[in-house]
Motif scaffolding. Structure first.
Motif, PDB file in Angstrom:
ATOM      1  N   ASP A 273      10.207  -0.003   6.249  1.00 43.24           N
ATOM      2  CA  ASP A 273      11.285  -0.891   6.672  1.00 43.24           C
ATOM      3  C   ASP A 273      10.814  -2.337   6.531  1.00 43.24           C
ATOM      4  OD1 ASP A 273      12.395  -2.474   9.370  1.00 43.24           O
ATOM      5  OD2 ASP A 273      13.900  -1.321   8.283  1.00 43.24           O
ATOM      6  N   LEU A 274      11.698  -3.210   6.061  1.00 38.79           N
ATOM      7  CA  LEU A 274      11.347  -4.609   5.841  1.00 38.79           C
ATOM      8  C   LEU A 274      10.920  -5.282   7.133  1.00 38.79           C
ATOM      9  CD1 LEU A 274      11.213  -7.102   3.965  1.00 38.79           C
ATOM     10  CD2 LEU A 274      13.625  -7.507   4.496  1.00 38.79           C
ATOM     11  N   ASN A 275      11.637  -5.015   8.207  1.00 38.52           N
ATOM     12  CA  ASN A 275      11.313  -5.670   9.465  1.00 38.52           C
ATOM     13  C   ASN A 275       9.930  -5.253   9.963  1.00 38.52           C
ATOM     14  OD1 ASN A 275      12.287  -7.326  11.849  1.00 38.52           O
ATOM     15  ND2 ASN A 275      11.769  -5.414  12.865  1.00 38.52           N
ATOM     16  N   ALA A 276       9.589  -3.982   9.804  1.00 39.33           N
ATOM     17  CA  ALA A 276       8.266  -3.518  10.233  1.00 39.33           C
ATOM     18  C   ALA A 276       7.171  -4.243   9.476  1.00 39.33           C
ATOM     19  CB  ALA A 276       8.155  -2.009  10.023  1.00 39.33           C
ATOM     20  N   LEU A 277       7.380  -4.470   8.188  1.00 39.08           N
ATOM     21  CA  LEU A 277       6.382  -5.183   7.396  1.00 39.08           C
ATOM     22  C   LEU A 277       6.253  -6.638   7.851  1.00 39.08           C
ATOM     23  CD1 LEU A 277       5.927  -4.933   3.548  1.00 39.08           C
ATOM     24  CD2 LEU A 277       5.823  -7.127   4.701  1.00 39.08           C
TER      25      LEU A 277
ATOM     26  N   LYS B  84       5.775  -3.338  -2.992  1.00 38.29           N
ATOM     27  CA  LYS B  84       6.351  -2.753  -1.777  1.00 38.29           C
ATOM     28  C   LYS B  84       7.335  -3.703  -1.130  1.00 38.29           C
ATOM     29  CE  LYS B  84       6.516   0.719   1.037  1.00 38.29           C
ATOM     30  NZ  LYS B  84       6.950   2.058   0.572  1.00 38.29           N
ATOM     31  N   PHE B  85       6.982  -4.974  -1.068  1.00 36.88           N
ATOM     32  CA  PHE B  85       7.875  -5.956  -0.450  1.00 36.88           C
ATOM     33  C   PHE B  85       9.186  -6.044  -1.221  1.00 36.88           C
ATOM     34  CE2 PHE B  85       9.713 -10.034   0.465  1.00 36.88           C
ATOM     35  CZ  PHE B  85       9.439 -10.243   1.800  1.00 36.88           C
ATOM     36  N   ASP B  86       9.094  -6.122  -2.554  1.00 33.82           N
ATOM     37  CA  ASP B  86      10.310  -6.196  -3.369  1.00 33.82           C
ATOM     38  C   ASP B  86      11.195  -4.976  -3.145  1.00 33.82           C
ATOM     39  OD1 ASP B  86       9.147  -8.469  -4.289  1.00 33.82           O
ATOM     40  OD2 ASP B  86       8.986  -7.847  -6.386  1.00 33.82           O
TER      41      ASP B  86
ATOM     42  N   ALA C 147      17.044  -3.574   1.722  1.00 33.89           N
ATOM     43  CA  ALA C 147      17.730  -4.206   2.848  1.00 33.89           C
ATOM     44  C   ALA C 147      18.950  -4.990   2.378  1.00 33.89           C
ATOM     45  CB  ALA C 147      16.772  -5.136   3.597  1.00 33.89           C
ATOM     46  N   THR C 148      18.800  -5.779   1.310  1.00 40.41           N
ATOM     47  CA  THR C 148      19.930  -6.579   0.824  1.00 40.41           C
ATOM     48  C   THR C 148      21.041  -5.692   0.272  1.00 40.41           C
ATOM     49  OG1 THR C 148      18.796  -6.856  -1.316  1.00 40.41           O
ATOM     50  CG2 THR C 148      18.529  -8.612   0.314  1.00 40.41           C
ATOM     51  N   GLN C 149      20.666  -4.575  -0.346  1.00 45.92           N
ATOM     52  CA  GLN C 149      21.692  -3.671  -0.864  1.00 45.92           C
ATOM     53  C   GLN C 149      22.502  -3.056   0.267  1.00 45.92           C
ATOM     54  OE1 GLN C 149      22.645  -3.215  -4.061  1.00 45.92           O
ATOM     55  NE2 GLN C 149      24.311  -2.092  -3.104  1.00 45.92           N
TER      56      GLN C 149
END
Length: 413
Positions: free
Chosen positions: A177-181, A220-222, A228-230
């Protein structure tokens, strides 16, 4: 190590050409080059040492005009690796390194790792000339590229720090998950480590350790950011079809469908992570808002009409007890689109009342004509609607915003 002025000048000429091409868009045309440093002059130069000193001063100026973000944009799949190698030599061989030099070197060495001359070139491991120290093929390649550079041995504390990057890489791969990162603090930790390395950062062994981590983290970030944006764009599309316009609020600012449409994730991903961290966090917060906001469901989840409980037919002669009101069941029956639509209507009510209160005669501003009734305000509510401090981060502003919302909800009821 003694340098060959002509060889060094050839390297710096490549760097100059890259910088000039990079800055053409910024200056709206060709970059004016000082006399004596034109391509023709450099080809027929008899005083290489004098020209070399002149060239270094000129490149210092071009360095100041070029940011790491510009370099990140410039390095594409079409960029010749020889240009990246020349840029790497230039930055590593500088006598004094700035923070921007480190960031640019970070980008360049990661580009070289992602674009081997032969696919799979970095997958196998080799050994040093003495056969004792295992070296990665990428480190061997960096040693060859920087063979004409003076390299000091790494301090033991820096060697120990480099051993942490294997665990960092494993940690990155486990994020889902983006937020976890973003909230893990790994971006800040690794950036601080790079800063603490100081001039050791430009050692081939350090660069060979950091580049694979950068490549893993970037991929991984990308992946997580695009995911998330999708999801946000899918939710926005569903909301727009239902007539809604406001998806949610992030840091006190409403995010609309138009904001999401204007979001360019590719441009955001090319920004420096440190500079764009706040933007990435806002995207992550919006995704969290859509997932976990009360009274909402995910935008791509729709209630199946067939799954709804059918009303039970009442017997004509037997009275049926009315079931107790179940708040949780009621919440589950409300969709995210309905919540967003109602939020939009409440904001419209607030705006209509605010406009009337501010332009009406002070004697009559407490009675607001609505479509089907007159809305009567208390003096405190009227003051709140005419207040100029609603955007403050203060207690009085918070109380005023609560009064605005209470009035709007009452009007909607």
């Amino acid at each position: 190590m003694a340098e060959d002025p002509k060889w060094e000048l050839a390297i710096l000429s490549t760097v100059q050409g890259f910088y000039e091409k990079l800055l053409q868009e910024a200056v709206g045309g060709e970059v004016p080059v000082p006399a004596g440093l034109e391509a023709v002059s450099l080809q027929d130069d008899r005083d290489a040492s004098g020209t070399l000193a002149y060239m270094r001063r000129w490149l210092c100026l071009l360095d100041m005009a070029t940011t790491p973000a510009m370099l990140r944009h410039a390095f594409t799949d079409e960029t010749d690796p020889e240009i990246a190698e020349a840029m790497l030599r230039y930055f590593v061989r500088k006598d004094v390194h700035t923070e921007a030099d480190r960031d640019k070197t970070d980008i360049i060495v990661t580009f070289l790792y992602r674009h081997p001359r032969v696919p799979g070139q970095w997958d196998q491991r080799g050994y040093g000339l003495d056969g004792s120290l295992p070296l990665s093929p990428f480190e061997i390649a960096l040693i060859e590229i920087l063979a004409d550079s003076d390299q000091l041995p790494l301090p033991e504390e820096h060697v120990q720090v480099l051993r942490r990057f294997d665990s960092f890489e494993e940690q990155v791969l486990h994020f889902r998950d983006l937020n976890a990162l973003l909230e893990s603090g790994i971006i800040q930790t690794v950036r601080q480590i790079k800063q603490n390395m100081e001039d050791s950062f430009f050692n081939p062994g350090v660069l060979a350790t950091i580049a694979p981590y950068n490549a893993t983290f970037g991929a991984k970030f990308d992946e997580l950011f695009r995911e998330a944006t999708q999801q946000i764009k899918t939710f926005a599309g569903d909301l727009e079809e239902k007539g809604g316009t406001i998806l949610g609020s992030v840091d006190g600012v409403d995010v609309t469908v138009d904001h999401v449409k204007a979001m360019d994730e590719e441009s955001l991903l090319k920004l420096d992570y440190g500079q764009a961290l706040d933007k990435f966090r806002r995207v992550s917060k919006l995704k969290q808002t859509l997932e976990h906001a009360p009274l909402t469901k995910r935008g791509n989840q729709k209630t199946d009409p067939a799954s709804r409980p059918k009303p039970v037919a009442k017997a004509a002669s037997v009275p049926v007890a009315k079931p107790a009101f179940n708040l949780n069941t009621a919440r589950k029956g409300v969709t995210a689109q309905q919540v967003a639509s109602e939020e939009t209507k409440l904001l419209k009510v607030e705006e209509s009342v605010r406009i009337f209160v501010r332009v009406a005669d002070p004697k009559f501003r407490q009675v607001v004509p609505m479509r089907f009734f007159n809305l009567t305000l208390t003096p405190a509510e009227a003051d709140a609607y005419s207040a100029e401090y609603l955007e403050e981060k203060s207690l009085r502003a918070g109380v005023a915003r609560v009064l605005l919302r209470l009035v709007a909800v009452t009007a909607r009821i």
